[in-house]
Write an enzyme that holds these catalytic residues in place. Structure first.
Site, PDB file in Angstrom:
ATOM      1  N   HIS A 120       8.007 -14.821  -2.524  1.00 56.56           N
ATOM      2  CA  HIS A 120       9.178 -16.101  -2.197  1.00 56.56           C
ATOM      3  C   HIS A 120      10.269 -15.264  -3.438  1.00 56.56           C
ATOM      4  O   HIS A 120      11.273 -15.738  -3.896  1.00 56.56           O
ATOM      5  CB  HIS A 120       8.788 -17.379  -2.294  1.00 56.56           C
ATOM      6  CG  HIS A 120       8.879 -17.620  -3.821  1.00 56.56           C
ATOM      7  ND1 HIS A 120       6.719 -17.437  -4.288  1.00 56.56           N
ATOM      8  CD2 HIS A 120       9.249 -18.781  -5.050  1.00 56.56           C
ATOM      9  CE1 HIS A 120       6.852 -18.158  -5.566  1.00 56.56           C
ATOM     10  NE2 HIS A 120       8.311 -18.426  -5.891  1.00 56.56           N
ATOM     11  N   HIS A 185      10.695 -23.263 -17.418  1.00 57.98           N
ATOM     12  CA  HIS A 185       9.664 -23.332 -16.489  1.00 57.98           C
ATOM     13  C   HIS A 185       8.253 -23.266 -17.375  1.00 57.98           C
ATOM     14  O   HIS A 185       7.348 -22.528 -17.795  1.00 57.98           O
ATOM     15  CB  HIS A 185       9.401 -23.100 -15.261  1.00 57.98           C
ATOM     16  CG  HIS A 185       9.413 -21.994 -14.662  1.00 57.98           C
ATOM     17  ND1 HIS A 185      10.584 -20.899 -14.998  1.00 57.98           N
ATOM     18  CD2 HIS A 185       7.936 -21.445 -13.548  1.00 57.98           C
ATOM     19  CE1 HIS A 185       9.502 -20.046 -14.139  1.00 57.98           C
ATOM     20  NE2 HIS A 185       8.934 -20.234 -13.651  1.00 57.98           N
TER      21      HIS A 185
END
Length: 312
Positions: A120, A185
């Site tokens: 992804h 993140h």
């Protein structure tokens, strides 16, 4: 000679497909709406090929042999992780080989793949940026998972060499450069040297190539369990600072952060901004448009930046 018609940087997240907003105003809604606008703008640009720079999340590359840069030159297949598209992806092989030759002339001996698996980290942004139009791509995978990582300065140098290689490709064509990753993140460590990474987890990071599907089946539930937390750490101030730097061609302030300061400000997942540095340096153009939404429920600051106009 080929022409670089623009650059787009896009965050990716498993939860863009696993936890999409059900209605307007929910987390991730602005990011997905603006990614659709980027896809429409790219359609107007009419690219013949897309160079996609993205990471791998231990679906193709493991620490039995971890290259800093891998270039796909013939076949590419989506792994299909976290609901991303699985199966063959069209590759602009001629452009891929021209990039390989140009990078070699500039002193970059990147690893080659005639049959590259992409997850992804490449597929999601590729499809969002192109509207899923099946435009041939050249995938360039960077190691952003754990040290040793290519330095920020090395990524800028690679980007400059990549831009030169694209522009000197013998076949005329309109090339869009897409970077996939970041922004801030915080993720669990994937560093085999970390004393907290032990047992089967450590073994899978090193030997997962032996059965990547089995490794993914164990890992994905752990990642899914991180979703939905409105208090997950995201450094929106830093993310916005990073985007502002890309409105110039001077990447020096970002490079000067170095590895440790980058991780302090943007988390271990923030190392994915290396893909943006490569793409921005390749295009040699400043941003003219950006979109940003902190989405702690997706554990990520979700950003898009483009060097071409995006309709409102």
């Amino acid at each position: 000679m080929s022409e670089i018609i623009g650059f787009a940087g896009m965050s990716h997240s498993p939860f863009a497909t696993l936890l999409p907003p059900a209605r307007d105003g929910e987390p991730g809604g602005r990011f997905l709406a603006d990614s659709t606008k980027v896809g429409a703008a790219v359609t107007e640009l009419r690219p013949d090929a897309v160079v996609v720079i993205g990471p791998d999340h231990f679906h193709a590359n493991f620490y039995d042999q971890m290259p800093p840069f891998v270039l796909g030159v013939e076949e590419a297949t989506g792994f299909g992780d976290f609901g991303s598209t699985a199966g063959p992806v069209p590759v602009a092989s001629g452009l891929g080989w021209a990039i390989r030759d140009g990078l070699a002339e500039s002193g970059f001996d990147v690893s080659l793949s005639y049959a590259l698996t992409v997850d992804h980290g490449v597929v999601q942004s590729y499809e969002m940026a192109t509207g899923g139009a099946g435009i041939p791509l050249v995938p360039l995978v960077l190691n952003t998972a754990a040290p040793p990582l290519p330095s920020l300065a090395r990524c800028v140098a690679l980007g400059e060499a990549l831009g030169q290689a694209i522009r000197h490709a013998p076949d005329p064509g309109r090339v869009l450069v897409v970077a996939s990753g970041g922004l801030s993140h915080w993720l669990p460590s994937n560093d085999p040297r970390d004393p907290s990474v032990v047992g089967e987890r450590r073994s899978s990071l090193i030997h997962g190539r032996q059965d990547a599907r089995a490794f993914a089946a164990v890992r994905e539930p752990r990642v899914r369990a991180m979703a939905g937390n409105p208090d997950a750490p995201v450094n929106a101030d830093w993310d916005r600072w990073f985007l502002r730097q890309l409105y110039t061609r001077d990447l020096g302030p970002i490079v000067e952060l170095g590895h440790d300061k980058l991780e302090e400000e943007a988390g271990s997942g923030g190392h994915e901004i290396r893909t943006w540095l490569v793409g921005h340096a390749a295009a040699g153009l400043p941003l003219v448009w950006d979109s940003y939404e902190p989405v702690p429920e997706w554990i990520t600051g979700m950003a898009i930046g483009a060097t071409f106009p995006v309709p409102a």
